[in-house]
Design an enzyme around this catalytic site. Sequence first.
Site, PDB file in Angstrom:
ATOM      1  N   ARG A 232       0.555  -1.120  -0.077  1.00 34.65           N
ATOM      2  CA  ARG A 232      -0.046   0.053   0.253  1.00 34.65           C
ATOM      3  C   ARG A 232       0.813   0.781  -0.185  1.00 34.65           C
ATOM      4  O   ARG A 232       1.862   1.241   0.630  1.00 34.65           O
ATOM      5  CB  ARG A 232      -0.688   0.151   1.075  1.00 34.65           C
ATOM      6  CG  ARG A 232      -2.337  -0.713   1.177  1.00 34.65           C
ATOM      7  CD  ARG A 232      -3.158  -0.020   0.612  1.00 34.65           C
ATOM      8  NE  ARG A 232      -4.513  -0.330  -0.040  1.00 34.65           N
ATOM      9  CZ  ARG A 232      -4.547  -1.555  -1.621  1.00 34.65           C
ATOM     10  NH1 ARG A 232      -3.867  -1.763  -1.983  1.00 34.65           N
ATOM     11  NH2 ARG A 232      -5.340  -2.539  -1.381  1.00 34.65           N
ATOM     12  N   GLU A 261      -1.716   7.893  -5.687  1.00 31.62           N
ATOM     13  CA  GLU A 261      -2.850   7.550  -7.008  1.00 31.62           C
ATOM     14  C   GLU A 261      -3.452   8.059  -7.925  1.00 31.62           C
ATOM     15  O   GLU A 261      -4.549   8.606  -6.960  1.00 31.62           O
ATOM     16  CB  GLU A 261      -2.847   6.011  -6.607  1.00 31.62           C
ATOM     17  CG  GLU A 261      -2.035   5.451  -6.301  1.00 31.62           C
ATOM     18  CD  GLU A 261      -1.965   4.503  -6.074  1.00 31.62           C
ATOM     19  OE1 GLU A 261      -2.549   3.720  -6.152  1.00 31.62           O
ATOM     20  OE2 GLU A 261      -0.866   3.301  -4.914  1.00 31.62           O
ATOM     21  N   HIS A 280       0.192   0.170 -10.125  1.00 31.87           N
ATOM     22  CA  HIS A 280      -0.814  -0.470  -8.868  1.00 31.87           C
ATOM     23  C   HIS A 280      -1.605  -1.773  -9.587  1.00 31.87           C
ATOM     24  O   HIS A 280      -3.055  -1.504  -9.799  1.00 31.87           O
ATOM     25  CB  HIS A 280      -1.476   0.808  -8.386  1.00 31.87           C
ATOM     26  CG  HIS A 280      -2.549  -0.093  -7.311  1.00 31.87           C
ATOM     27  ND1 HIS A 280      -3.155   0.545  -6.096  1.00 31.87           N
ATOM     28  CD2 HIS A 280      -2.518  -1.284  -6.352  1.00 31.87           C
ATOM     29  CE1 HIS A 280      -3.663  -0.031  -4.547  1.00 31.87           C
ATOM     30  NE2 HIS A 280      -3.381  -1.668  -5.281  1.00 31.87           N
TER      31      HIS A 280
HETATM   32  P1  NAD Z   1      -1.611 -10.812   5.138  1.00 29.90           P
HETATM   33  O1  NAD Z   1      -3.643  -9.654   6.113  1.00 29.90           O
HETATM   34  O2  NAD Z   1      -2.488 -11.901   4.497  1.00 29.90           O
HETATM   35  O3  NAD Z   1      -0.658 -10.398   5.778  1.00 29.90           O
HETATM   36  C1  NAD Z   1      -0.066  -8.904   5.878  1.00 29.90           C
HETATM   37  C2  NAD Z   1       0.614  -9.828   6.979  1.00 29.90           C
HETATM   38  O4  NAD Z   1       0.697  -8.495   7.125  1.00 29.90           O
HETATM   39  C3  NAD Z   1      -0.435 -10.467   8.539  1.00 29.90           C
HETATM   40  O5  NAD Z   1       0.694 -11.803   8.504  1.00 29.90           O
HETATM   41  C4  NAD Z   1       0.192  -9.486   9.854  1.00 29.90           C
HETATM   42  O6  NAD Z   1       0.452 -10.017  10.797  1.00 29.90           O
HETATM   43  C5  NAD Z   1       0.728  -8.144   9.325  1.00 29.90           C
HETATM   44  N1  NAD Z   1       1.185  -7.278   9.770  1.00 29.90           N
HETATM   45  C6  NAD Z   1       0.238  -6.333   9.779  1.00 29.90           C
HETATM   46  N2  NAD Z   1       0.447  -5.076  10.641  1.00 29.90           N
HETATM   47  C7  NAD Z   1       2.427  -5.651  10.947  1.00 29.90           C
HETATM   48  C8  NAD Z   1       2.873  -4.674  11.283  1.00 29.90           C
HETATM   49  N3  NAD Z   1       3.061  -3.604  11.447  1.00 29.90           N
HETATM   50  N4  NAD Z   1       4.501  -5.086  10.878  1.00 29.90           N
HETATM   51  C9  NAD Z   1       4.597  -6.487  10.372  1.00 29.90           C
HETATM   52  N5  NAD Z   1       3.863  -7.249  10.184  1.00 29.90           N
HETATM   53  C10 NAD Z   1       2.670  -6.467   9.820  1.00 29.90           C
HETATM   54  O7  NAD Z   1      -2.211  -9.163   3.474  1.00 29.90           O
HETATM   55  P2  NAD Z   1      -1.668 -10.070   2.078  1.00 29.90           P
HETATM   56  O8  NAD Z   1      -2.989 -10.099   1.091  1.00 29.90           O
HETATM   57  O9  NAD Z   1      -0.560 -10.541   1.802  1.00 29.90           O
HETATM   58  O10 NAD Z   1      -2.429  -7.910   1.153  1.00 29.90           O
HETATM   59  C11 NAD Z   1      -0.698  -7.835   2.186  1.00 29.90           C
HETATM   60  C12 NAD Z   1      -0.728  -6.912   1.529  1.00 29.90           C
HETATM   61  O11 NAD Z   1      -1.219  -5.926   0.144  1.00 29.90           O
HETATM   62  C13 NAD Z   1      -1.775  -5.616   1.627  1.00 29.90           C
HETATM   63  O12 NAD Z   1      -1.498  -3.975   1.737  1.00 29.90           O
HETATM   64  C14 NAD Z   1      -2.739  -5.249   1.176  1.00 29.90           C
HETATM   65  O13 NAD Z   1      -3.728  -4.445   0.415  1.00 29.90           O
HETATM   66  C15 NAD Z   1      -1.639  -5.880  -0.258  1.00 29.90           C
HETATM   67  N6  NAD Z   1      -1.700  -6.085  -1.823  1.00 29.90           N
HETATM   68  C16 NAD Z   1      -1.713  -5.419  -2.724  1.00 29.90           C
HETATM   69  C17 NAD Z   1      -1.944  -5.385  -4.390  1.00 29.90           C
HETATM   70  C18 NAD Z   1      -1.403  -4.091  -5.152  1.00 29.90           C
HETATM   71  O14 NAD Z   1      -2.605  -5.013  -6.292  1.00 29.90           O
HETATM   72  N7  NAD Z   1      -0.464  -4.195  -5.508  1.00 29.90           N
HETATM   73  C19 NAD Z   1      -3.186  -6.276  -4.513  1.00 29.90           C
HETATM   74  C20 NAD Z   1      -2.993  -7.194  -3.189  1.00 29.90           C
HETATM   75  C21 NAD Z   1      -2.615  -6.519  -1.984  1.00 29.90           C
END
Ligand code: NAD
Length: 307
Positions: A232, A261, A280
Site C-alpha cells: 500500500r 495515485e 498499481h
Molecule cells: P495478509 O493480511 O494476509 O498479510 C498481512 C500480514 O501483515 C499479516 O500476516 C499481518 O500479521 C502482518 N502485519 C500487520 N501489521 C504489521 C506490522 N505493523 N508489521 C509487520 N507485519 C504486520 O495480507 P495480504 O493479502 O498478504 O496483503 C498484503 C498487502 O498487499 C496489503 O496491504 C494489501 O492491501 C496489498 N495488496 C496489494 C495489491 C496490489 O495491487 N499491489 C493487491 C493485493 C494486495
Amino acid sequence: MKVLVCDPIDKESVEGLKKIPGFTVEVKTGMTKEELIKVVPDYNVLIVRSATKVTKEVIEAGKNLKIVLRGGVGMDNIDIPAAKAKNITVDNTPEASSISVAELTLGMMLSMARKLHVADASTKQSKWEKKKFEGSELYQKTLGLIGIGRIGSEVAKRCQAFGMSVIAYDPYIKPDMAKQMNVTLTSNLDELYSKADYISLHIPLTKETTNMLSTAQFEKMKNGVRIVNCARGGIIDETALANAIKAGKVAGVALDVYSQEPVPADSPLLKLEQCLLTPHVGASTFEGQARVGGALVKKLKDLTGKN
Ligand code: NAD
C-alpha cells in the site's frame, strides 16, 4: 436483490452473478461520486474493486443497501464504521490476488537485480551499454520480508527457490508458521534492516505502518539495499526514499503503490533511474481477475444463502 457492479470485473463473473436466482445485476463503472450517490438508493448490493470510494455519503444515500463487497484485499476505500452503523455487511475476497502480487514482486526483484527496465529503454535508443548493465544475482542474498501473511508467504517460497534466505518481521504470526515456511522470524526490525539485501513490504496501511520506512530506517539498512512495495502507498515516506536513493544508500526501489495515485507529475521518484514504477497492477493478471470474479460470486451466494 439488485446488484450494482461499480468497478470492472471479468465478464464471466458478471454472468455468474446474473445466474444467482432472484438477482438483477447492472454494471456501471467509472461513475463520479455524485453519480453514485444518485443511483445507489436503487440497489441492495454494491460490488467494488479499489477505484470506487464507498464513503459515508454513499452509504447514507444507500437506503436499501445490505451488502458491500470488495473484490480483492484491503478495504481502505470503504467507510466500514459507517456501514456497520447501518448494519450493512462489508466483505472482500482476500486470497484471490495473492499469487499475482507475489509474482509481480519477484519480477520487480529480478528486474532490479539485472536493471532490465533501464537496459530495455537504453537498447531501444540504439545504445549498447553492456558495462552499465552488469547486474547481480538473487542467489545467496537475504530477503527481509515485513509481513508474512498471504502474499508475503508466497514471496518467501519463490525467493527460497532462487536460493535466497528469508528473514521476516511480523509480530502477529505464530513462530511455528514461520518455522514451517523455513523463514527466520525476528521481533527486531533493526536486525532485518541490517541483514537484508532486499526488503519487501506485505503489510496493510495502518496508523502503525504509515511512513514506517523513513530516513531513520533507511540509515539502518545495508548500503545498496533494494526495496519493493507492492502493498500500500503511504508505508514508505517517498520524499525520504528519494533522498536515500540520491545519497546512494538505496540502490533500487520498485513500487506498485503510492501515497498519491496516480503519481503526481512532480514526484521526485519519476525522475530517478533507480525507481521501477508500475501503476498499481499487482492484482491485474488474467488469472487473478478471474479468481477475484469467481470469489465474488461465491461470496455473494454465501452471504445471501443462495448456495
Ligand atoms: P495478509 O493480511 O494476509 O498479510 C498481512 C500480514 O501483515 C499479516 O500476516 C499481518 O500479521 C502482518 N502485519 C500487520 N501489521 C504489521 C506490522 N505493523 N508489521 C509487520 N507485519 C504486520 O495480507 P495480504 O493479502 O498478504 O496483503 C498484503 C498487502 O498487499 C496489503 O496491504 C494489501 O492491501 C496489498 N495488496 C496489494 C495489491 C496490489 O495491487 N499491489 C493487491 C493485493 C494486495
